[in-house]
Design an enzyme around this catalytic site. Structure first.
Site, short mmCIF file in Angstrom:
data_model
loop_
_atom_site.label_atom_id
_atom_site.label_comp_id
_atom_site.label_asym_id
_atom_site.label_seq_id
_atom_site.Cartn_x
_atom_site.Cartn_y
_atom_site.Cartn_z
N ALA A 80 -42.31 35.13 7.66
CA ALA A 80 -42.20 36.29 8.61
C ALA A 80 -41.82 37.78 8.29
CB ALA A 80 -40.95 35.88 9.76
N SER B 15 -43.28 27.64 4.08
CA SER B 15 -44.30 27.96 5.10
C SER B 15 -45.03 26.64 5.30
CB SER B 15 -45.15 29.02 4.62
OG SER B 15 -46.12 29.33 5.39
N ARG B 16 -45.70 26.60 6.64
CA ARG B 16 -46.26 25.32 6.95
C ARG B 16 -47.71 25.59 6.23
NH1 ARG B 16 -43.86 26.35 12.31
NH2 ARG B 16 -42.59 24.47 12.73
N TYR C 285 -41.41 23.03 6.19
CA TYR C 285 -39.75 23.47 6.33
C TYR C 285 -39.07 22.22 6.10
CZ TYR C 285 -41.88 27.16 9.04
OH TYR C 285 -42.55 28.36 9.55
N HIS D 126 -35.40 29.19 16.89
CA HIS D 126 -34.09 29.32 16.30
C HIS D 126 -33.00 28.04 16.49
CE1 HIS D 126 -34.31 34.02 15.94
NE2 HIS D 126 -35.31 33.44 15.22
N LYS E 87 -31.45 37.44 14.63
CA LYS E 87 -31.14 37.44 16.03
C LYS E 87 -32.43 37.50 16.85
CE LYS E 87 -32.07 40.67 17.13
NZ LYS E 87 -33.76 41.38 17.26
N ARG F 228 -43.32 39.61 20.20
CA ARG F 228 -42.24 40.46 21.08
C ARG F 228 -42.78 40.59 22.39
NH1 ARG F 228 -41.83 42.04 16.27
NH2 ARG F 228 -39.72 42.53 15.23
N ASP G 148 -35.03 41.30 22.20
CA ASP G 148 -35.25 41.75 20.69
C ASP G 148 -34.18 42.90 20.45
OD1 ASP G 148 -36.79 42.36 18.44
OD2 ASP G 148 -37.85 43.87 19.31
#
Length: 328
Positions: free
Chosen positions: A10, A34-35, A56, A77, A95, A163, A175
């Protein structure tokens, strides 16, 4: 050296957190997962990271890492934090760690069950700017604190950005709404009692794009607004009867201005400017987390604090659906 594995490629990891870990004194990135194995290898090569994994699960099963940094979409998360803890890894999760406070209970159970450190990545709490705000308030520099005022806005109408995708946990409050709340709680050591709020949602995306919030902390109030569709702005002000503290660019100093705060006295006859050049809050976060993971005494964001912060965000959503106060 605490050995980190990075769970995904990311943007926030690539641009901010991985460089900070690599520059830290007591930790290092030893693996990227990563996938898509080619993406993991590309990022690993960019940062001279020795290992890349195409899943992962494979990285979590490896003994090459001690801890995991998770910058996945918010909706993932909880799942991967628990999986990492059950694999015996310490976890620094971006977060917000959850979309509802009740979800954090399972993470606390995973932490206690596996005896690992799990912390939400609020880099601001490691910044010398916010440590100074807290100490000035404790010293009584503004006298009796009566009001905290804040704003955090940016403009983003990209339909492909996470987002703006509710299914991935997008929206303004998850966010950026978490920043005025976490910093106020951190600096004052106080918790909110009740809240009023107005929230507008984007008719196309369905995500919350604007919120105006009033939170009652007992003997002072926090009022702030956040938006994902306004011109970029950040500010936090702590106002008392003897003076006020203005934090110029409180959350992303590198993009919004200098890392500094100004303390002004009651009649504006005197002001003091505190400047922190190149504070590197992500680096400080990584180093503090690593010390705590090694069992050293260190102040980090606890899951209990994360739950309290999310309770306030949950209350803001509820308050936005009604008139009047909503208990936190």
């Amino acid at each position: 050296m605490l050995r980190f594995g990075i769970l995904s490629t990311a943007k926030i990891g690539r641009e901010l957190v991985v460089p900070a870990i690599q520059d830290a004194e007591n930790c290092v990135v030893t693996a990227i997962a990563s996938r898509d194995l080619s993406k993991a290898r590309e990022m690993a090569d960019r940062f001279s990271v020795p290992h890349a994994f195409g899943s992962y699960e494979e990285m979590l099963a490896s003994d090459l890492i001690d801890a995991v940094y998770i910058p996945l979409p918010t909706s993932q998360h909880i799942e991967w934090t628990i999986k990492a803890a059950d694999a015996g890894k310490h976890v620094l999760c971006e977060k917000p760690i959850a979309l509802k406070a009740s979800e954090i209970r399972a993470v606390i159970e995973a932490r206690d069950r596996n005896k690992v450190l799990i912390s939400e990545a609020y880099m601001v709490t490691y910044s010398p700017v916010w440590r100074k705000v807290r100490s000035l308030l404790q010293e009584g520099a503004v006298g009796k604190l009566r009001h905290v005022q804040g704003a955090f806005t940016y403009y983003n109408r990209d339909a492909d950005n996470m987002r703006n995708k509710p299914e991935l946990g997008g929206g303004g409050l998850p966010d950026i709404g978490v920043y005025p709340t976490i910093t106020t709680r951190f600096a004052t050591g106080r918790e909110p009692i009740r809240v009023q709020a107005n929230t507008d949602r984007d008719p196309q995306f369905g995500t919350d794009m604007y919120s105006s919030v009033r939170a009652d902390f007992g003997d002072f109030e926090l009022s702030f607004y956040i938006s994902t569709q306004l011109a970029a702005r950040q500010v936090m002000v702590f106002h008392g009867d003897k003076g006020f503290i203005e934090v110029k660019s409180p959350f992303n100093a590198d993009r919004y201005g200098a890392e500094e705060l100004e303390l002004t006295n009651q009649n504006h006859a005197q002001s003091q400017l505190f400047r922190f050049q190149d504070a590197r809050q992500y680096k400080l976060e990584a180093e503090a987390f690593s010390r705590a993971a090694r069992g050293e005494e260190e102040e980090v964001v606890t899951l209990e604090s994360s739950m309290d912060n999310q309770k306030l965000i949950d209350a803001i959503y509820r308050a936005s659906e009604k008139d009047g106060w909503e208990p936190v």
